[in-house]
Design a protein around this motif. Structure first.
Motif, PDB file in Angstrom:
ATOM      1  N   GLN B  67       0.847  -1.192   0.000  1.00  0.00           N
ATOM      2  CA  GLN B  67       0.000   0.000   0.000  1.00  0.00           C
ATOM      3  C   GLN B  67       0.883   1.242   0.000  1.00  0.00           C
ATOM      4  O   GLN B  67       1.737   1.388   0.873  1.00  0.00           O
ATOM      5  CB  GLN B  67      -0.886  -0.009   1.231  1.00  0.00           C
ATOM      6  CG  GLN B  67      -1.627  -1.321   1.409  1.00  0.00           C
ATOM      7  CD  GLN B  67      -2.689  -1.242   2.467  1.00  0.00           C
ATOM      8  OE1 GLN B  67      -3.717  -0.617   2.288  1.00  0.00           O
ATOM      9  NE2 GLN B  67      -2.456  -1.877   3.578  1.00  0.00           N
ATOM     10  N   LEU B  68       0.673   2.091  -0.962  1.00  0.00           N
ATOM     11  CA  LEU B  68       1.471   3.314  -1.056  1.00  0.00           C
ATOM     12  C   LEU B  68       0.651   4.497  -0.588  1.00  0.00           C
ATOM     13  O   LEU B  68      -0.504   4.648  -0.990  1.00  0.00           O
ATOM     14  CB  LEU B  68       1.921   3.539  -2.504  1.00  0.00           C
ATOM     15  CG  LEU B  68       2.982   2.560  -2.981  1.00  0.00           C
ATOM     16  CD1 LEU B  68       2.463   1.770  -4.140  1.00  0.00           C
ATOM     17  CD2 LEU B  68       4.233   3.294  -3.369  1.00  0.00           C
ATOM     18  N   TRP B  69       1.292   5.313   0.190  1.00  0.00           N
ATOM     19  CA  TRP B  69       0.552   6.415   0.813  1.00  0.00           C
ATOM     20  C   TRP B  69       1.526   7.569   1.076  1.00  0.00           C
ATOM     21  O   TRP B  69       2.662   7.335   1.502  1.00  0.00           O
ATOM     22  CB  TRP B  69      -0.062   5.863   2.105  1.00  0.00           C
ATOM     23  CG  TRP B  69      -0.399   6.814   3.170  1.00  0.00           C
ATOM     24  CD1 TRP B  69      -1.493   7.606   3.228  1.00  0.00           C
ATOM     25  CD2 TRP B  69       0.335   7.067   4.372  1.00  0.00           C
ATOM     26  NE1 TRP B  69      -1.484   8.324   4.386  1.00  0.00           N
ATOM     27  CE2 TRP B  69      -0.370   8.016   5.113  1.00  0.00           C
ATOM     28  CE3 TRP B  69       1.525   6.576   4.898  1.00  0.00           C
ATOM     29  CZ2 TRP B  69       0.066   8.495   6.331  1.00  0.00           C
ATOM     30  CZ3 TRP B  69       1.965   7.053   6.115  1.00  0.00           C
ATOM     31  CH2 TRP B  69       1.238   7.999   6.817  1.00  0.00           C
ATOM     32  N   LYS B  77       5.369   6.432   1.295  1.00  0.00           N
ATOM     33  CA  LYS B  77       5.749   5.300   2.136  1.00  0.00           C
ATOM     34  C   LYS B  77       4.929   4.086   1.708  1.00  0.00           C
ATOM     35  O   LYS B  77       3.800   4.219   1.232  1.00  0.00           O
ATOM     36  CB  LYS B  77       5.462   5.612   3.609  1.00  0.00           C
ATOM     37  CG  LYS B  77       6.261   6.794   4.180  1.00  0.00           C
ATOM     38  CD  LYS B  77       7.628   6.372   4.641  1.00  0.00           C
ATOM     39  CE  LYS B  77       8.485   7.525   5.120  1.00  0.00           C
ATOM     40  NZ  LYS B  77       8.030   8.087   6.375  1.00  0.00           N
ATOM     41  N   VAL B  78       5.534   2.936   1.897  1.00  0.00           N
ATOM     42  CA  VAL B  78       4.831   1.689   1.616  1.00  0.00           C
ATOM     43  C   VAL B  78       4.374   1.125   2.958  1.00  0.00           C
ATOM     44  O   VAL B  78       5.195   0.931   3.857  1.00  0.00           O
ATOM     45  CB  VAL B  78       5.751   0.673   0.905  1.00  0.00           C
ATOM     46  CG1 VAL B  78       4.996  -0.617   0.589  1.00  0.00           C
ATOM     47  CG2 VAL B  78       6.333   1.265  -0.361  1.00  0.00           C
ATOM     48  N   ARG B  86      10.042   3.405   3.407  1.00  0.00           N
ATOM     49  CA  ARG B  86      10.331   4.157   2.182  1.00  0.00           C
ATOM     50  C   ARG B  86      10.492   3.182   1.015  1.00  0.00           C
ATOM     51  O   ARG B  86      10.933   2.045   1.202  1.00  0.00           O
ATOM     52  CB  ARG B  86      11.607   4.986   2.361  1.00  0.00           C
ATOM     53  CG  ARG B  86      11.380   6.216   3.262  1.00  0.00           C
ATOM     54  CD  ARG B  86      12.650   6.989   3.496  1.00  0.00           C
ATOM     55  NE  ARG B  86      13.164   7.566   2.266  1.00  0.00           N
ATOM     56  CZ  ARG B  86      14.310   7.197   1.684  1.00  0.00           C
ATOM     57  NH1 ARG B  86      15.045   6.254   2.211  1.00  0.00           N
ATOM     58  NH2 ARG B  86      14.715   7.776   0.579  1.00  0.00           N
ATOM     59  N   VAL B  87      10.150   3.637  -0.183  1.00  0.00           N
ATOM     60  CA  VAL B  87      10.150   2.746  -1.356  1.00  0.00           C
ATOM     61  C   VAL B  87      11.521   2.077  -1.571  1.00  0.00           C
ATOM     62  O   VAL B  87      11.578   0.852  -1.742  1.00  0.00           O
ATOM     63  CB  VAL B  87       9.674   3.509  -2.623  1.00  0.00           C
ATOM     64  CG1 VAL B  87       9.826   2.636  -3.872  1.00  0.00           C
ATOM     65  CG2 VAL B  87       8.233   3.962  -2.474  1.00  0.00           C
ATOM     66  N   THR B 123       3.528   8.879  -9.586  1.00  0.00           N
ATOM     67  CA  THR B 123       3.531   7.682 -10.430  1.00  0.00           C
ATOM     68  C   THR B 123       4.923   7.063 -10.486  1.00  0.00           C
ATOM     69  O   THR B 123       5.070   5.842 -10.470  1.00  0.00           O
ATOM     70  CB  THR B 123       3.068   8.062 -11.850  1.00  0.00           C
ATOM     71  OG1 THR B 123       1.757   8.618 -11.737  1.00  0.00           O
ATOM     72  CG2 THR B 123       3.033   6.880 -12.773  1.00  0.00           C
ATOM     73  N   GLY B 124       5.948   7.924 -10.543  1.00  0.00           N
ATOM     74  CA  GLY B 124       7.316   7.421 -10.626  1.00  0.00           C
ATOM     75  C   GLY B 124       7.671   6.531  -9.447  1.00  0.00           C
ATOM     76  O   GLY B 124       8.382   5.540  -9.609  1.00  0.00           O
ATOM     77  N   GLU B 125       7.135   6.857  -8.268  1.00  0.00           N
ATOM     78  CA  GLU B 125       7.455   6.048  -7.093  1.00  0.00           C
ATOM     79  C   GLU B 125       6.706   4.716  -7.113  1.00  0.00           C
ATOM     80  O   GLU B 125       7.239   3.709  -6.637  1.00  0.00           O
ATOM     81  CB  GLU B 125       7.176   6.852  -5.826  1.00  0.00           C
ATOM     82  CG  GLU B 125       8.258   7.893  -5.637  1.00  0.00           C
ATOM     83  CD  GLU B 125       8.046   8.819  -4.476  1.00  0.00           C
ATOM     84  OE1 GLU B 125       8.989   9.007  -3.711  1.00  0.00           O
ATOM     85  OE2 GLU B 125       6.949   9.375  -4.350  1.00  0.00           O
ATOM     86  N   VAL B 126       5.504   4.712  -7.688  1.00  0.00           N
ATOM     87  CA  VAL B 126       4.798   3.433  -7.872  1.00  0.00           C
ATOM     88  C   VAL B 126       5.606   2.562  -8.838  1.00  0.00           C
ATOM     89  O   VAL B 126       5.807   1.367  -8.606  1.00  0.00           O
ATOM     90  CB  VAL B 126       3.366   3.664  -8.417  1.00  0.00           C
ATOM     91  CG1 VAL B 126       2.649   2.349  -8.624  1.00  0.00           C
ATOM     92  CG2 VAL B 126       2.559   4.570  -7.501  1.00  0.00           C
ATOM     93  N   GLN B 127       6.097   3.185  -9.885  1.00  0.00           N
ATOM     94  CA  GLN B 127       6.900   2.444 -10.872  1.00  0.00           C
ATOM     95  C   GLN B 127       8.219   1.956 -10.259  1.00  0.00           C
ATOM     96  O   GLN B 127       8.669   0.858 -10.577  1.00  0.00           O
ATOM     97  CB  GLN B 127       7.172   3.332 -12.087  1.00  0.00           C
ATOM     98  CG  GLN B 127       5.923   3.540 -12.946  1.00  0.00           C
ATOM     99  CD  GLN B 127       6.251   4.360 -14.174  1.00  0.00           C
ATOM    100  OE1 GLN B 127       6.228   5.575 -14.135  1.00  0.00           O
ATOM    101  NE2 GLN B 127       6.582   3.689 -15.252  1.00  0.00           N
ATOM    102  N   GLU B 128       8.810   2.779  -9.385  1.00  0.00           N
ATOM    103  CA  GLU B 128      10.057   2.359  -8.709  1.00  0.00           C
ATOM    104  C   GLU B 128       9.793   1.089  -7.886  1.00  0.00           C
ATOM    105  O   GLU B 128      10.601   0.164  -7.885  1.00  0.00           O
ATOM    106  CB  GLU B 128      10.571   3.462  -7.781  1.00  0.00           C
ATOM    107  CG  GLU B 128      11.034   4.727  -8.469  1.00  0.00           C
ATOM    108  CD  GLU B 128      12.460   4.657  -8.993  1.00  0.00           C
ATOM    109  OE1 GLU B 128      13.073   3.590  -8.894  1.00  0.00           O
ATOM    110  OE2 GLU B 128      12.926   5.683  -9.528  1.00  0.00           O
ATOM    111  N   LEU B 129       8.661   1.082  -7.190  1.00  0.00           N
ATOM    112  CA  LEU B 129       8.313  -0.080  -6.367  1.00  0.00           C
ATOM    113  C   LEU B 129       8.106  -1.311  -7.255  1.00  0.00           C
ATOM    114  O   LEU B 129       8.595  -2.404  -6.940  1.00  0.00           O
ATOM    115  CB  LEU B 129       7.057   0.216  -5.542  1.00  0.00           C
ATOM    116  CG  LEU B 129       6.563  -0.919  -4.641  1.00  0.00           C
ATOM    117  CD1 LEU B 129       7.572  -1.242  -3.548  1.00  0.00           C
ATOM    118  CD2 LEU B 129       5.224  -0.594  -4.011  1.00  0.00           C
TER     119      LEU B 129
END
Lengths: 159, 151
Positions: B67-69, B77-78, B86-87, B123-129
């Motif tokens: 879960q990203l928030w 943060k995940v 942190r991611v 979005t970039g951080e979702v993609q990083e994850l």
């Protein structure tokens, strides 16, 4: 043999313990009540290095959707294959123009959407874009499926 | 002034039947709405709305929910096992998940990663994850959204 005492006309049952238990139960259920919001999924299969595999016999038609973000992360613009698109509904109409509403070969089955998003773009816009390209809700509640294959370009961290 | 004379019954019987009826109705309601599902839903995550996000018919096999928030400082943060991570620090936790799967005779590719991303995260951080997950061998991803009931 002694005569039995006559029963009283009305037997008073003490309801207090039952009411106590019932209220305890209500309190328990009220405190543990948790409303679950209905959630749905978009399946995306993304193996690492999939693009480096053997060339396919019938390569999919790739539709490139680029979304740019403003300084605050809000959506600033959408382009599809290099040409500007007004909003997500216009994007859906353009996708329908490419794949039609038939999901068979030559249509949505052989089309892939590649999402190229700015790093700071708010994620809500990605879900809106996926919603726009993957289906079209009908007034009767059914959904006409459009493109099922969706992938992302690698993230580009701003320097 | 004449003294008021009490002429009512010594004991008043209150009819409890309507109250008990209502109480049992309430209990029945709560029993039927009791949720036994073990769905991982953190209330802090504001999922994006989508008219196409209809609930899955069957629960996923080997689901791993990430879960990203964005926290109060705007840092993504995940939420993983109740902790906010942190991611870039997720690599070790995903390695653990991978080992658990391998020990159970499965492959990371068999697992389904459910990404419950808040609409405000980058979005970039979702993609990083997702990229970190891919590097561990995970390849089945599910982007979760809240069903939008508006027509």
């Amino acid at each position: 043999m002694a005569d039995r005492e006559p029963l009283p006309d009305k037997i008073a049952i003490d309801m207090t313990p039952m009411i106590d238990c019932v209220f305890q139960l209500i309190t328990f259920f009220m405190l543990t009540l948790k409303t679950v919001i209905p959630e749905g999924d978009f399946d995306i299969r993304m193996p690492l290095g999939a693009s480096a595999g053997a060339p396919q016999e019938d390569p999919p038609v790739i539709v490139r959707v680029k979304m740019t973000a403003g300084p605050d992360g809000e959506l600033a613009g959408i382009t599809m294959n290099g040409s500007g698109v007004g909003d997500f509904e216009a994007l859906r109409q353009k996708i329908i123009g490419i794949v039609g509403v038939n999901t068979g070969p030559g249509g949505a089955e052989n089309t892939e959407v590649e999402l190229d998003c700015d790093y700071r773009l708010k994620y809500i816009n990605v879900v809106k874009a996926i919603t726009a390209v993957s289906g079209m809700p009908q007034p009767d509640g059914t959904i006409v499926e459009l493109v099922k294959k969706i992938k992302f370009t690698p993230p580009k961290k701003p320097s | 002034m004449a003294k008021r004379q009490s002429d009512g019954p010594a004991k008043t019987d209150i009819d409890m039947t309507p109250m008990i009826d209502v109480t049992f109705q309430l209990i029945t309601f709560f029993i039927f709405t009791l949720n036994f599902s073990n769905a991982v839903q953190d209330d802090r995550v504001q999922l994006p709305l989508s008219q196409l996000a209809k609930p899955a018919e069957a629960p996923a096999d080997d689901p791993i929910t990430l879960q990203l928030w964005p926290d109060k400082d705007g840092v993504t943060k995940v939420i993983y096992n109740g902790e906010a991570i942190r991611v870039p620090d997720m690599s070790g936790f995903l390695e653990q998940e991978k080992r658990v799967l391998i020990d159970a005779g499965k492959e990371p590719a068999d697992a389904k990663l459910i990404v419950r991303g808040d609409g405000r995260v980058k979005t970039g951080e979702v993609q990083e994850l997702i990229k970190i997950c891919q590097e561990k061998g995970f390849e089945n991803f599910v982007l979760r959204a809240q069903y939008d009931e508006r027509k």
